[in-house]
Design an enzyme around this catalytic site. Structure first.
Site, PDB file in Angstrom:
ATOM      1  N   LEU A 175       0.852  -1.192   0.000  1.00 52.79           N
ATOM      2  CA  LEU A 175       0.000   0.000   0.000  1.00 52.79           C
ATOM      3  C   LEU A 175       0.886   1.238   0.000  1.00 52.79           C
ATOM      4  O   LEU A 175       1.842   1.337   0.775  1.00 52.79           O
ATOM      5  CB  LEU A 175      -0.891   0.016   1.243  1.00 52.79           C
ATOM      6  CG  LEU A 175      -1.676   1.306   1.517  1.00 52.79           C
ATOM      7  CD1 LEU A 175      -2.716   1.563   0.420  1.00 52.79           C
ATOM      8  CD2 LEU A 175      -2.347   1.252   2.895  1.00 52.79           C
ATOM      9  N   ILE A 177       0.329   5.137   0.694  1.00 52.09           N
ATOM     10  CA  ILE A 177      -0.604   6.164   1.159  1.00 52.09           C
ATOM     11  C   ILE A 177      -0.102   7.521   0.677  1.00 52.09           C
ATOM     12  O   ILE A 177       0.913   8.018   1.149  1.00 52.09           O
ATOM     13  CB  ILE A 177      -0.730   6.158   2.690  1.00 52.09           C
ATOM     14  CG1 ILE A 177      -1.141   4.781   3.206  1.00 52.09           C
ATOM     15  CG2 ILE A 177      -1.738   7.212   3.143  1.00 52.09           C
ATOM     16  CD1 ILE A 177      -1.209   4.694   4.727  1.00 52.09           C
ATOM     17  N   GLY A 178      -0.820   8.113  -0.266  1.00 53.46           N
ATOM     18  CA  GLY A 178      -0.381   9.357  -0.877  1.00 53.46           C
ATOM     19  C   GLY A 178       0.596   9.072  -2.002  1.00 53.46           C
ATOM     20  O   GLY A 178       1.750   9.503  -1.984  1.00 53.46           O
ATOM     21  N   GLY A 180       1.038   9.960  -5.088  1.00 54.54           N
ATOM     22  CA  GLY A 180       1.522  10.916  -6.071  1.00 54.54           C
ATOM     23  C   GLY A 180       1.341  10.409  -7.488  1.00 54.54           C
ATOM     24  O   GLY A 180       0.297   9.872  -7.849  1.00 54.54           O
ATOM     25  N   ILE A 201      -5.346  12.175  -3.457  1.00 56.15           N
ATOM     26  CA  ILE A 201      -6.477  13.102  -3.466  1.00 56.15           C
ATOM     27  C   ILE A 201      -6.385  14.042  -4.665  1.00 56.15           C
ATOM     28  O   ILE A 201      -7.104  15.035  -4.729  1.00 56.15           O
ATOM     29  CB  ILE A 201      -6.552  13.914  -2.165  1.00 56.15           C
ATOM     30  CG1 ILE A 201      -5.226  14.649  -1.903  1.00 56.15           C
ATOM     31  CG2 ILE A 201      -6.921  13.024  -0.996  1.00 56.15           C
ATOM     32  CD1 ILE A 201      -5.290  15.647  -0.777  1.00 56.15           C
ATOM     33  N   SER A 202      -5.506  13.728  -5.619  1.00 54.66           N
ATOM     34  CA  SER A 202      -5.355  14.557  -6.808  1.00 54.66           C
ATOM     35  C   SER A 202      -5.901  13.831  -8.028  1.00 54.66           C
ATOM     36  O   SER A 202      -5.397  12.776  -8.412  1.00 54.66           O
ATOM     37  CB  SER A 202      -3.873  14.906  -7.034  1.00 54.66           C
ATOM     38  OG  SER A 202      -3.679  15.442  -8.332  1.00 54.66           O
ATOM     39  N   GLN A 205      -3.202  13.524 -10.764  1.00 50.72           N
ATOM     40  CA  GLN A 205      -2.252  12.435 -10.527  1.00 50.72           C
ATOM     41  C   GLN A 205      -2.876  11.091 -10.868  1.00 50.72           C
ATOM     42  O   GLN A 205      -2.243  10.247 -11.529  1.00 50.72           O
ATOM     43  CB  GLN A 205      -1.789  12.450  -9.067  1.00 50.72           C
ATOM     44  CG  GLN A 205      -0.877  13.600  -8.723  1.00 50.72           C
ATOM     45  CD  GLN A 205      -0.473  13.599  -7.260  1.00 50.72           C
ATOM     46  OE1 GLN A 205      -1.153  13.013  -6.404  1.00 50.72           O
ATOM     47  NE2 GLN A 205       0.628  14.256  -6.946  1.00 50.72           N
ATOM     48  N   CYS A 357      12.565  27.155   0.560  1.00 48.43           N
ATOM     49  CA  CYS A 357      12.630  25.823   1.171  1.00 48.43           C
ATOM     50  C   CYS A 357      14.038  25.248   1.088  1.00 48.43           C
ATOM     51  O   CYS A 357      14.518  24.610   2.033  1.00 48.43           O
ATOM     52  CB  CYS A 357      11.635  24.886   0.498  1.00 48.43           C
ATOM     53  SG  CYS A 357       9.903  25.255   0.888  1.00 48.43           S
TER      54      CYS A 357
END
Length: 387
Positions: A175, A177-178, A180, A201-202, A205, A357
């Protein structure tokens, strides 16, 4: 003869501007930054109101002033490294930032409804845009630069490092998770023979990865991680935990715990902060990652308490500096293709994001951790991967 009200108002404005200018100059002196100096990290003022905006709104005011073209700096990354090395960010705490901090601490800003905002605002900018900035697999997380000379090599190194830390074997069900753009899943399936399920959630993507990898055993789902119920041999989450939020750290760990087989391993790759008491950066929150919230080691430990054994923790945050600089180089080279669509204000915003950043990681103000977790402890001890 008394002076006119208009004259007095002008005098007061000039005095206030002079006071703000002198205060900022004194602070910058401690960071070896000069106003209108000639070194690459010195700030060049194009408008007199910049010091006032910086002192009244912190990085939100400083960033918005840069987006407006009110100041420039040849090397923004070095400017921020100097600023953060001197800890000047700790000295600017206007009331609006205190309110921002309280809001982050007291409210759940990453509910299932709000969680989709970052996908819509940030990750759905367009796959062509990110393809121009990232590596061939579209890996939007820190590369691992040991023995690497290019961004492509650094990202491949990182993906293989994750696979080895998870001790992947053919036939395992993994799995992400997220997930991308599916960089980890595609690499793991191609090189380690595993089957993968990824959640994002995109919508941009999800559409991209389904078209890119039709022949690999990959299942991409547009869903919130909190809806996951299935069991997996291994779990990875690479660069997503920064969006979970402190109110949901425990929930995230509970989801990972219920989805991981008893003898499984869970790798968590996340940016982190040095103190649990800090608040999300207000400029990043408004313009780049809405509702983001970097965890501290203490917050991660609290979230994993009684759920996981920490088998390994690896900090290679300094590598994010080099990764961001590579992304910035690619972004600037590709910008002419997007300038008409996105405009100069976006150009300055994105440059500010990448280089500020980079400076923060260079100053070691923020970190990049990979945690390896197990449910009950690996029998005989976890064998750390040779880096």
């Amino acid at each position: 003869m008394s002076s006119s009200p208009m004259y007095e108002e002008k005098q007061n404005t000039e005095l206030n501007e002079s006071s703000f200018h002198n205060t900022v100059k004194t602070m910058f002196d401690r960071a070896d930054i000069q106003i209108n100096g000639d070194r690459p990290w010195d700030i060049q003022l194009n408008h007199p109101g910049v010091p006032e905006r910086a002192l009244s709104k912190g990085n939100l005011g400083l960033g918005e002033a840069y987006m407006d073209g009110d100041w420039d700096c040849p090397h923004l990354d070095e400017f921020f490294c100097h600023l953060l090395d001197a800890r000047l960010d700790k000295e600017v705490q206007p009331l609006r930032l205190v309110i921002h901090s309280l809001r982050a601490r007291l409210l759940n800003l990453q509910t299932m409804k709000r969680a989709w905002q970052v996908g819509e605002q940030h990750y759905d900018l367009g796959n062509d845009f990110y393809a121009a900035m990232l590596d061939e697999r579209m890996t939007y997380t820190c590369g691992y630069w040991k023995d690497a000379e290019t961004l492509e090599q650094a990202q491949t190194n990182k993906l293989d490092l994750i696979c080895r830390k998870l001790q992947l074997e053919p036939g395992m069900r993994v799995l992400d998770i997220g997930c991308g753009w599916g960089s980890f899943m595609s690499y793991a399936a191609e090189h380690y023979g595993v089957e993968c399920v990824g959640v994002t959630i995109s919508s941009e993507q999800a559409a991209w990865v389904k078209a890119r990898y039709p022949d690999l055993p990959l299942d991409f789902r547009l869903m919130d991680y909190r809806d996951l119920e299935e069991k997996f041999d291994r779990i990875a989450s690479v660069g997503m935990f920064e969006h979970v939020g402190r109110k949901n750290h425990r929930i995230f760990m509970e989801v990972a715990h219920r989805c991981l087989e008893d003898n499984g391993l869970f790798l968590l790759h996340t940016i982190g902060k040095n103190t649990r008491k800090s608040a999300p950066d207000p400029w990043i929150d408004k313009y780049i990652f809405p509702n983001g919230d970097l965890p501290s080691i203490g917050q991660l430990g609290d979230a994993a308490d009684e759920l996981f054994v920490v088998e390994d923790m690896h900090n290679f945050g300094a590598d994010y500096d080099r990764t961001l600089m590579a992304w910035h180089e690619n972004f600037e080279k590709a910008w002419p293709r997007f300038s008409n669509q996105l405009g100069e204000r976006f150009h300055r915003m994105w440059r500010y994001y990448l280089l500020s950043c980079a400076g923060a990681f260079r100053a070691r103000d923020i970190q990049l951790w990979q945690w390896v977790l197990s449910k009950e402890g690996v029998s005989g001890g976890y064998q750390r991967v040779s880096e």
